[in-house]
Structure formats: structure tokens, C-alpha cells
Design a protein around this motif. Structure first.
Motif, PDB file in Angstrom:
ATOM      1  N   VAL A 180      28.437  -3.728  13.319  1.00  0.00           N
ATOM      2  CA  VAL A 180      29.603  -3.526  12.817  1.00  0.00           C
ATOM      3  C   VAL A 180      29.487  -3.544  10.877  1.00  0.00           C
ATOM      4  CG1 VAL A 180      31.874  -4.714  12.407  1.00  0.00           C
ATOM      5  CG2 VAL A 180      30.954  -4.549  14.525  1.00  0.00           C
ATOM      6  N   ILE A 181      28.650  -4.457  10.591  1.00  0.00           N
ATOM      7  CA  ILE A 181      28.625  -4.679   9.228  1.00  0.00           C
ATOM      8  C   ILE A 181      27.715  -3.467   8.542  1.00  0.00           C
ATOM      9  CG2 ILE A 181      27.446  -6.037   7.234  1.00  0.00           C
ATOM     10  CD1 ILE A 181      27.920  -8.453   9.110  1.00  0.00           C
ATOM     11  N   GLY A 182      26.766  -2.818   9.307  1.00  0.00           N
ATOM     12  CA  GLY A 182      26.048  -1.702   8.711  1.00  0.00           C
ATOM     13  C   GLY A 182      27.269  -0.483   8.739  1.00  0.00           C
ATOM     14  N   ASP A 183      28.083  -0.411   9.584  1.00  0.00           N
ATOM     15  CA  ASP A 183      29.149   0.629   9.916  1.00  0.00           C
ATOM     16  C   ASP A 183      30.130   0.295   8.553  1.00  0.00           C
ATOM     17  OD1 ASP A 183      30.186   3.048  10.788  1.00  0.00           O
ATOM     18  OD2 ASP A 183      31.691   1.439  11.549  1.00  0.00           O
ATOM     19  N   LEU A 184      30.655  -0.753   8.402  1.00  0.00           N
ATOM     20  CA  LEU A 184      31.684  -0.968   7.509  1.00  0.00           C
ATOM     21  C   LEU A 184      31.287  -1.513   6.121  1.00  0.00           C
ATOM     22  CD1 LEU A 184      34.240  -3.112   9.927  1.00  0.00           C
ATOM     23  CD2 LEU A 184      34.280  -0.676   9.621  1.00  0.00           C
ATOM     24  N   ARG A 185      29.958  -1.830   5.984  1.00  0.00           N
ATOM     25  CA  ARG A 185      29.640  -2.205   4.876  1.00  0.00           C
ATOM     26  C   ARG A 185      29.885  -3.467   4.325  1.00  0.00           C
ATOM     27  NH1 ARG A 185      25.529   1.971   4.330  1.00  0.00           N
ATOM     28  NH2 ARG A 185      24.819   0.276   2.953  1.00  0.00           N
ATOM     29  N   VAL A 276      22.789  -7.308   3.678  1.00  0.00           N
ATOM     30  CA  VAL A 276      23.062  -7.069   5.260  1.00  0.00           C
ATOM     31  C   VAL A 276      23.567  -5.962   5.687  1.00  0.00           C
ATOM     32  CG1 VAL A 276      24.346  -8.875   6.855  1.00  0.00           C
ATOM     33  CG2 VAL A 276      23.655  -9.656   4.585  1.00  0.00           C
ATOM     34  N   ASP A 277      24.131  -4.788   4.979  1.00  0.00           N
ATOM     35  CA  ASP A 277      24.603  -3.974   5.534  1.00  0.00           C
ATOM     36  C   ASP A 277      23.690  -2.868   5.846  1.00  0.00           C
ATOM     37  OD1 ASP A 277      24.403  -3.405   2.871  1.00  0.00           O
ATOM     38  OD2 ASP A 277      26.519  -2.824   2.715  1.00  0.00           O
ATOM     39  N   ASN A 278      22.285  -2.985   5.371  1.00  0.00           N
ATOM     40  CA  ASN A 278      21.193  -2.056   5.516  1.00  0.00           C
ATOM     41  C   ASN A 278      20.660  -2.355   6.739  1.00  0.00           C
ATOM     42  OD1 ASN A 278      19.144  -0.258   4.838  1.00  0.00           O
ATOM     43  ND2 ASN A 278      17.941  -1.904   3.632  1.00  0.00           N
ATOM     44  N   VAL A 279      21.482  -1.816   7.868  1.00  0.00           N
ATOM     45  CA  VAL A 279      21.006  -1.997   9.252  1.00  0.00           C
ATOM     46  C   VAL A 279      20.406  -0.800   9.960  1.00  0.00           C
ATOM     47  CG1 VAL A 279      22.147  -2.747  11.561  1.00  0.00           C
ATOM     48  CG2 VAL A 279      23.024  -3.809   9.330  1.00  0.00           C
ATOM     49  N   VAL A 280      19.530  -1.028  10.782  1.00  0.00           N
ATOM     50  CA  VAL A 280      18.928   0.024  11.646  1.00  0.00           C
ATOM     51  C   VAL A 280      18.753  -0.377  12.927  1.00  0.00           C
ATOM     52  CG1 VAL A 280      18.021   1.156   9.508  1.00  0.00           C
ATOM     53  CG2 VAL A 280      16.741  -0.498  10.938  1.00  0.00           C
ATOM     54  N   PRO A 281      18.522   0.426  14.114  1.00  0.00           N
ATOM     55  CA  PRO A 281      18.070   0.001  15.250  1.00  0.00           C
ATOM     56  C   PRO A 281      16.709  -0.651  15.027  1.00  0.00           C
ATOM     57  CG  PRO A 281      18.823   2.262  15.475  1.00  0.00           C
ATOM     58  CD  PRO A 281      18.784   1.699  14.121  1.00  0.00           C
ATOM     59  N   VAL A 282      16.607  -1.511  16.089  1.00  0.00           N
ATOM     60  CA  VAL A 282      15.089  -2.342  15.811  1.00  0.00           C
ATOM     61  C   VAL A 282      13.817  -1.040  15.977  1.00  0.00           C
ATOM     62  CG1 VAL A 282      15.075  -2.899  18.327  1.00  0.00           C
ATOM     63  CG2 VAL A 282      13.783  -4.207  16.566  1.00  0.00           C
ATOM     64  N   THR A 283      14.209  -0.235  16.753  1.00  0.00           N
ATOM     65  CA  THR A 283      13.350   1.028  17.004  1.00  0.00           C
ATOM     66  C   THR A 283      12.721   1.472  15.850  1.00  0.00           C
ATOM     67  OG1 THR A 283      14.895   2.560  17.525  1.00  0.00           O
ATOM     68  CG2 THR A 283      13.579   1.426  19.549  1.00  0.00           C
ATOM     69  N   GLU A 284      13.654   1.641  14.709  1.00  0.00           N
ATOM     70  CA  GLU A 284      13.167   2.075  13.362  1.00  0.00           C
ATOM     71  C   GLU A 284      12.157   1.558  12.543  1.00  0.00           C
ATOM     72  OE1 GLU A 284      16.162   3.696  10.926  1.00  0.00           O
ATOM     73  OE2 GLU A 284      17.233   4.789  12.479  1.00  0.00           O
ATOM     74  N   VAL A 285      12.202   0.143  13.013  1.00  0.00           N
ATOM     75  CA  VAL A 285      11.246  -0.903  12.169  1.00  0.00           C
ATOM     76  C   VAL A 285      10.092  -1.648  13.009  1.00  0.00           C
ATOM     77  CG1 VAL A 285      12.768  -1.301  10.093  1.00  0.00           C
ATOM     78  CG2 VAL A 285      13.158  -2.787  12.145  1.00  0.00           C
ATOM     79  N   VAL A 286       9.982  -1.220  14.072  1.00  0.00           N
ATOM     80  CA  VAL A 286       8.995  -1.925  14.855  1.00  0.00           C
ATOM     81  C   VAL A 286       7.699  -1.418  14.218  1.00  0.00           C
ATOM     82  CG1 VAL A 286       7.655  -1.349  17.181  1.00  0.00           C
ATOM     83  CG2 VAL A 286      10.179  -1.807  17.265  1.00  0.00           C
ATOM     84  N   GLY A 287       6.607  -2.724  14.168  1.00  0.00           N
ATOM     85  CA  GLY A 287       5.662  -2.786  13.782  1.00  0.00           C
ATOM     86  C   GLY A 287       5.317  -3.154  12.311  1.00  0.00           C
ATOM     87  N   THR A 288       6.451  -3.560  11.832  1.00  0.00           N
ATOM     88  CA  THR A 288       6.613  -4.070  10.301  1.00  0.00           C
ATOM     89  C   THR A 288       6.040  -5.459  10.479  1.00  0.00           C
ATOM     90  OG1 THR A 288       8.653  -2.672   9.961  1.00  0.00           O
ATOM     91  CG2 THR A 288       8.136  -4.516   8.624  1.00  0.00           C
ATOM     92  N   GLN A 289       4.815  -5.546   9.668  1.00  0.00           N
ATOM     93  CA  GLN A 289       4.327  -6.777   9.514  1.00  0.00           C
ATOM     94  C   GLN A 289       5.170  -8.073   8.998  1.00  0.00           C
ATOM     95  OE1 GLN A 289       0.701  -5.905  10.094  1.00  0.00           O
ATOM     96  NE2 GLN A 289       0.396  -7.974  10.627  1.00  0.00           N
ATOM     97  N   ILE A 290       5.189  -9.262   9.878  1.00  0.00           N
ATOM     98  CA  ILE A 290       5.943 -10.424   9.142  1.00  0.00           C
ATOM     99  C   ILE A 290       4.742 -11.534   9.206  1.00  0.00           C
ATOM    100  CG2 ILE A 290       8.077  -9.625  10.212  1.00  0.00           C
ATOM    101  CD1 ILE A 290       7.410 -11.054  12.862  1.00  0.00           C
ATOM    102  N   ASP A 291       5.294 -12.382   8.144  1.00  0.00           N
ATOM    103  CA  ASP A 291       4.562 -13.493   7.931  1.00  0.00           C
ATOM    104  C   ASP A 291       5.203 -14.917   8.725  1.00  0.00           C
ATOM    105  OD1 ASP A 291       2.331 -12.342   6.188  1.00  0.00           O
ATOM    106  OD2 ASP A 291       4.493 -11.921   5.178  1.00  0.00           O
ATOM    107  N   GLN A 292       6.418 -14.921   8.451  1.00  0.00           N
ATOM    108  CA  GLN A 292       7.106 -16.007   9.026  1.00  0.00           C
ATOM    109  C   GLN A 292       8.487 -15.518   9.902  1.00  0.00           C
ATOM    110  OE1 GLN A 292       8.079 -19.794   6.519  1.00  0.00           O
ATOM    111  NE2 GLN A 292      10.033 -18.703   6.280  1.00  0.00           N
ATOM    112  N   CYS A 293       8.972 -16.569  10.774  1.00  0.00           N
ATOM    113  CA  CYS A 293       9.931 -16.029  11.922  1.00  0.00           C
ATOM    114  C   CYS A 293      10.902 -17.356  11.860  1.00  0.00           C
ATOM    115  CB  CYS A 293       9.672 -15.990  13.144  1.00  0.00           C
ATOM    116  SG  CYS A 293       8.866 -14.332  13.414  1.00  0.00           S
ATOM    117  N   LEU A 294      12.192 -17.164  11.766  1.00  0.00           N
ATOM    118  CA  LEU A 294      12.934 -18.443  11.667  1.00  0.00           C
ATOM    119  C   LEU A 294      14.043 -18.209  12.689  1.00  0.00           C
ATOM    120  CD1 LEU A 294      14.434 -20.758  10.299  1.00  0.00           C
ATOM    121  CD2 LEU A 294      15.588 -19.183   8.545  1.00  0.00           C
ATOM    122  N   ILE A 295      14.391 -19.016  13.615  1.00  0.00           N
ATOM    123  CA  ILE A 295      15.381 -19.115  14.623  1.00  0.00           C
ATOM    124  C   ILE A 295      16.363 -20.286  14.346  1.00  0.00           C
ATOM    125  CG2 ILE A 295      15.651 -19.301  17.020  1.00  0.00           C
ATOM    126  CD1 ILE A 295      13.043 -18.019  17.766  1.00  0.00           C
TER     127      ILE A 295
END
Lengths: 417, 166
Positions: A180-185, A276-295
Motif C-alpha cells: 500500500v505504501i509503495g502504491d500511495l507513496r 519506505v515507499d521504494n517497494v518491490v516484490p521480494v522476487t526482484e531482490v532475491v540474492g541481495t547480500q545481507i550482513d544483519q537481520c532484525l526481527i
């Protein structure tokens, strides 16, 4: 003429028959939230020149932003707050370890349908998940509310966001609100009251609804609300013990905009750096290297979030190249997660458990990033510099997406985990 | 409040958030406004703090000040000498924080008519912003907002409301 939720609640509070968007009303809030910034607010309060807060039962103070104190300066602030709480006789004080304000307030019965809540935190709209009117304010304004017991509010225009469809497996409220945020900005709901409605919203748990209203702030909303129903009443039973009158928008109310979404085929969503409005389906960024995860955080640190992560991580181990930080949103959630075995599963999979609180979300402690590093987080903001270095990168996603990505060491699709 | 101000422009884009105006890592550790000013716009424009002059005006696109409720993002600019902010639109809490600190704030499209380093003039009585590229109008403040601005911000305003004298 029909009225929106915001028009009804502000009219009732102001003692008026009806109000219209743009009108300014003065109201006495039911609750005033402040957190670690109470140290500064208390000094501003004293600068106004009154000795006692107008209503000590209005104030709810939660220490959550940098807890336990990360340095002498933070410790001195916390001490000042405890002294202010004692001096003013404020009963609703929740010290280090109780959790994030936006989780603690509802758990302790300080949010209910029809309540007007203001807070010196931009994610105050979270309480709209309980049918409250809740809006963020600044520190000076919080000090003035303490002194005068009242605040002026502009009656907002209202936007209705109707969401249809059954969410596919591993697709959650977080993915819906990112979409929604990606759409409404970022300014798509600026100054507006957002009403979330539709069968998808009705089917969401309280936790999921809180994720929606929490992140409405990221499209500029003044407040956001989910109409109270049986789910709301069941959650509040035993927590809110006084009677309250629910407020429901009229069917013929006037909205500045009505937006409809069908989420039946929605993919997990990711907000890319640095907005936060720079939104894509996860499929577009799969494989991007990450160093830290936060839940964790006020967006996704609730029991069902931790459970979703544990369901993916149980019996497996995160990639050796990744740090996984887990922060339950409150002590109550931590206890439930302990009882359910979720915490053991997460820690055994390689997670670092942090105390309930805001943690590294605002870049002050517990997991800041070095230049060039990348964090994938369940939080609500990915602004440049927010978690430490301004040369670091923050991606936002759901707990399931973060858990799946922690296993692989790269951004991954939770539907394939 | 002055009825007319002229100043040199610092021009920025859309959706400038409070984290780049005043970073979150400082929000609970810096309380002195002068020190806040040293970090103003740190992650957006590292030249700003060295070259800003009292009376300068910030001009921006839409949604200036989105993000956190931190009012240090207003105080740091005011303390650095910024006389007013002119933007296509403002984030709601940021707007209130400006009023509460008596930092004049103007909503119009002046960003289309001016570049950094040029001058513009705000006429609050006439409701106009005059730039090299044209004149832009803005709506008057509501009486409630104007009174807070004229009182010098929310603290003096609250003192007046409560009948507190020196």
C-alpha cells in the motif's frame, strides 16, 4: 450527512454536534504517551512554569528507546524520568524491560475504541488498531499537554483503504502495508485519517492490524484506524476494565479518496533503501547480500511474528555470514514466546536475543551498522543513516522474509524456505 | 514575528526525512541546541553547517520532515540560523513542531522558481513568496496557529493560556 471515524471521535471529544475537515478543535486527550524523551519533556514542562501536571492519570510513560541505558547520558535521562514520575504521581510508568511503548500501552489497557491518544512518537497511530484516534506530536507539545491537559487538532480529511482477498501462505499484514505504501507513496495519506477496511483486514489478528496502523505513519497519516469488532473486543477483555463507546464511521461518510486492493495474489514485499515507499516484490531482490537481520520493533515484534520466524528457522541454522537479532516487543510477549518454545528455537538457530525495547531500530545501540553493511529488518523505517552509518543500507520485510533470508545469507523468498 | 523576510536559499528535494535532518543516534544524547545545530542536515548535505548564515531560508519539494516526531529536526535548523522553511508540502508533525518553535513555515511551490544561493522574499502579510523565477502565493495561517507563532512558540503561548507571568 454521514461522518467519518475521525470526524465522529473529534466531535464527541470536543462536545460538538459535528465537525468538518479543516476545522480546528481543542480536546482533552484520554492518554498522553511519552517515552525516553520524557527527560527533555519534563524540562520543557518546568519551563512553562507550572508545578503539577494537569492530570497525572493522562500520562503513560514507557522507557523503551535506549534501554537498558547505553551510556551515562542515557542513564542520567532515565533517572530524571523516574524522579519526574515520582514527583508528579504518575502511576502508569513502565520501566526498562517492559517493552516498546506501542505494545505496552494496549497490553496495559491504555488504548480502547473511541479513545483519543496523543504521543511524542511518530508511530502513535498504532493504537488505531483498537479503534482509538491516535496521533503523534512533538516534545514541546507533549509538555504543553501535561501543563494544560489539552491540545488543538485539525480535523483531518479521511482516506478509506479497502483490502480484499485471502492472503497467500507466507504473505502477511507487513507485505500488505508495504504494498500500500509503495502504491500511495510517502505522502499519500499526508494529514489524513486512514480507515483500513475490507474482509482481509477483518480476518487479521490484532497483531496484524497493529502492523497496518503502525506503518500508516510512513505514508504521512495523522492517524489510522481499524473498526472495532469481535476480535478487538476479545483482545481488550480483561485489559480495559472500564466501559467504552465504540465509534464506527457512517456508511455515507465523505472520503477524500477510496482505494481498493486485492491481495489474493500478493507476493512478499520488500522496501529497498532509503525510503519506505521504494517497494518491490521480494522476487526482484532475491540474492541481495545481507550482513544483519532484525526481527522485532513496534511493527513486527509480536508473538505471531516470532512464531512465523521460528517456524522457518526451527532445527536449522542461520548463515555464518549473518547476525540475526531478535527483540520481542514486550515482556509479556517474551514470556509467551518462552512458554511456547519459540525463543529456544530462535536462539538455537543462531539468533541473538535482545531485551524487549526499540533496540537498534533508531541506530542508538544494540546493532548499529558499519559503512557498506546491509540490514534486512522487520522495522518500519529504512532512512539513510537510521541504523548507524549513513553509508549502510536497510531493507524492510516481514518476519517470514527476514527469517528465510537469515538462513540463506541473502534476501530470500519465504515461500521457498 | 517579522512580516517580511529576505534570505539566501538552500534548495533540497522531495521527502527529506527527519533522520537526515537530525540523526536518530543523537536524539537522546544531545540536548544543547547549539550542539544540535552542528549536526543539522549531516546525512543530507555535509556543507550546510559550515556555510549556513543567519537568515538563510530552506526551500524544498514535497513532504519535508517526514518520519520521526523528533523536534530536534526543527531546533537544529532554527539554531543554525534558518529563518524560514518553504516547501511544497510538510509532514504533519514537522509542521506542528515548527509552529511550536515559532519557526515560520510556508507551503507553496517556490522550489520551482529558485536555486540554491539565490534569494527569495517571504511576505507573510501578503501571503507571497517572491523568487527569481516568479511569485508564489500561500494561504494564511489559521488564527490558532498564527497566535502560537506570534506568541513566540508553544511554551510562551501555554504560559499565556495559563496566566503565568514572570
Amino acid at each position: 450527512m454521514g461522518q467519518t471515524f475521525a470526524e465522529k471521535v473529534l466531535a464527541r471529544k470536543a462536545g460538538l454536534e459535528a465537525v468538518t475537515p479543516g476545522q480546528i478543535v481543542t480536546v482533552r486527550p484520554d492518554r498522553l504517551l511519552t517515552h525516553d524523551n520524557t527527560a527533555d519533556i519534563s524540562q520543557k514542562f518546568h519551563r512553562i512554569g507550572v508545578q503539577r501536571v494537569a492530570d497525572p492519570t493522562m500520562s503513560v510513560i514507557v522507557l523503551d528507546h535506549v534501554t537498558p541505558a547505553a551510556s551515562e547520558t542515557y542513564a542520567a535521562n532515565h533517572k530524571l524520568i523516574r524522579e519526574f514520575v515520582a514527583e508528579q504521581g504518575i502511576a502508569a510508568f513502565y520501566d526498562v524491560g517492559e517493552g516498546i511503548c506501542h505494545q505496552v500501552l494496549p497490553e496495559q489497557g491504555h488504548a480502547w475504541p473511541g479513545a483519543v491518544i496523543v504521543g511524542s512518537d511518530s508511530h502513535t497511530p498504532t493504537y488505531g488498531a483498537f479503534g482509538a484516534f491516535a496521533a503523534g506530536i512533538g516534545r514541546t507539545e507533549a509538555a504543553a499537554v501535561m501543563a494544560t491537559g489539552q491540545i488543538w487538532l485539525r480535523v483531518p480529511e479521511s482516506i478509506k483503504i479497502r483490502i480484499h482477498g485471502t492472503l497467500p501462505p507466507h504473505v502477511t499484514a507487513k507485505d500488505v502495508i508495504l504494498h500500500v505504501i509503495g502504491d500511495l507513496r510517502a505522502d499519500g495519506a499526508a494529514y489524513c485519517s486512514v480507515e483500513f477496511t475490507g474482509e482481509t483486514v477483518r480476518a487479521l489478528s490484532i497483531a496484524g492490524r497493529m502492523t497496518l496502523t503502525n506503518m500508516a505513519a510512513e505514508m504521512g497519516a495523522k492517524n489510522a484506524v481499524v473498526e472495532p469488532d469481535a476480535t478487538t473486543r476479545a483482545w481488550l477483555a480483561g485489559r480495559v476494565t472500564h466501559p467504552y463507546a465504540e465509534i464506527h464511521a457512517d456508511p455515507d461518510a465523505t472520503y477524500s479518496r477510496v482505494v481498493e486492493y486485492d491481495v489474493s495474489d500478493l507476493a512478499p514485499q520488500i522496501a529497498k533503501p532509503h525510503t519506505v515507499d521504494n517497494v518491490v516484490p521480494v522476487t526482484e531482490v532475491v540474492g541481495t547480500q545481507i550482513d544483519q537481520c532484525l526481527i522485532g520493533t513496534c511493527t513486527n515484534g509480536r508473538l505471531e511474528d516470532l512464531r512465523a520466524a521460528a517456524d522457518i528457522l526451527r532445527g536449522r541454522h542461520i548463515a555464518s555470514s549473518v547476525r540475526l537479532l531478535v527483540l520481542p516487543a514486550s515482556r509479556a510477549i517474551l514470556l509467551e514466546a518462552l512458554a511456547e518454545g519459540i525463543i529456544s528455537d530462535l536462539v538455537a538457530s543462531g539468533a541473538t536475543l535482545l531485551n524487549p525495547g526499540c533496540g537498534p531500530c533508531l541506530g542508538a545501540h544494540q546493532g548499529c551498522m558499519a559503512p557498506g553493511e546491509v540490514t534486512l529488518s522487520t522495522a518500519n523505517r529504512n532512512f539513510k543513516g537510521r541504523m548507524g552509518s549513513k553509508e549502510a543500507f536497510i531493507y524492510l520485510g516481514s518476519p517470514a522474509t527476514v527469517a528465510a533470508s537469515a538462513l540463506a545469507g541473502v534476501i530470500s523468498d519465504p515461500r521457498e524456505a | 514575528m517579522k512580516t517580511k523576510i529576505t534570505g539566501r536559499v538552500w534548495k533540497y528535494g522531495d521527502d527529506v526525512n527527519t533522520d537526515v535532518i537530525f540523526a536518530g543516534k543523537y536524539t537522546y544524547s544531545i540536548s544543547d541546541p547549539a550542539e544540535m545545530a552542528q549536526h543539522a542536515l549531516e546525512d543530507l548535505d555535509p556543507t550546510f553547517t559550515q556555510r549556513v548564515h543567519p537568515g538563510d531560508i530552506i526551500v524544498a519539494g514535497k513532504n519535508w520532515g517526514c518520519g520521526s516526531s523528533r523536534e530536534q529536526a526543527v531546533i537544529c535548523l532554527k539554531q543554525a540560523g534558518v529563518a524560514a522553511i518553504v516547501a511544497r508540502s510538510f509532514a504533519r508533525i514537522y509542521f506542528r513542531n515548527c509552529i511550536n518553535h515559532a519557526l515560520p513555515i510556508v507551503t507553496c511551490d517556490a522550489v520551482d522558481g529558485v536555486e540554491s544561493g539565490e534569494e527569495l522574499t517571504i511576505d507573510f502579510a501578503a501571503g507571497t513568496v517572491t523568487t527569481p523565477g516568479g511569485v508564489y502565493t500561500f494561504p494564511p495561517f489559521s488564527p490558532e496557529v498564527l497566535e502560537i507563532l506570534e506568541d513566540g512558540g508553544l511554551i510562551p503561548h501555554a504560559r499565556k493560556q495559563l496566566g503565568i507571568k514572570e
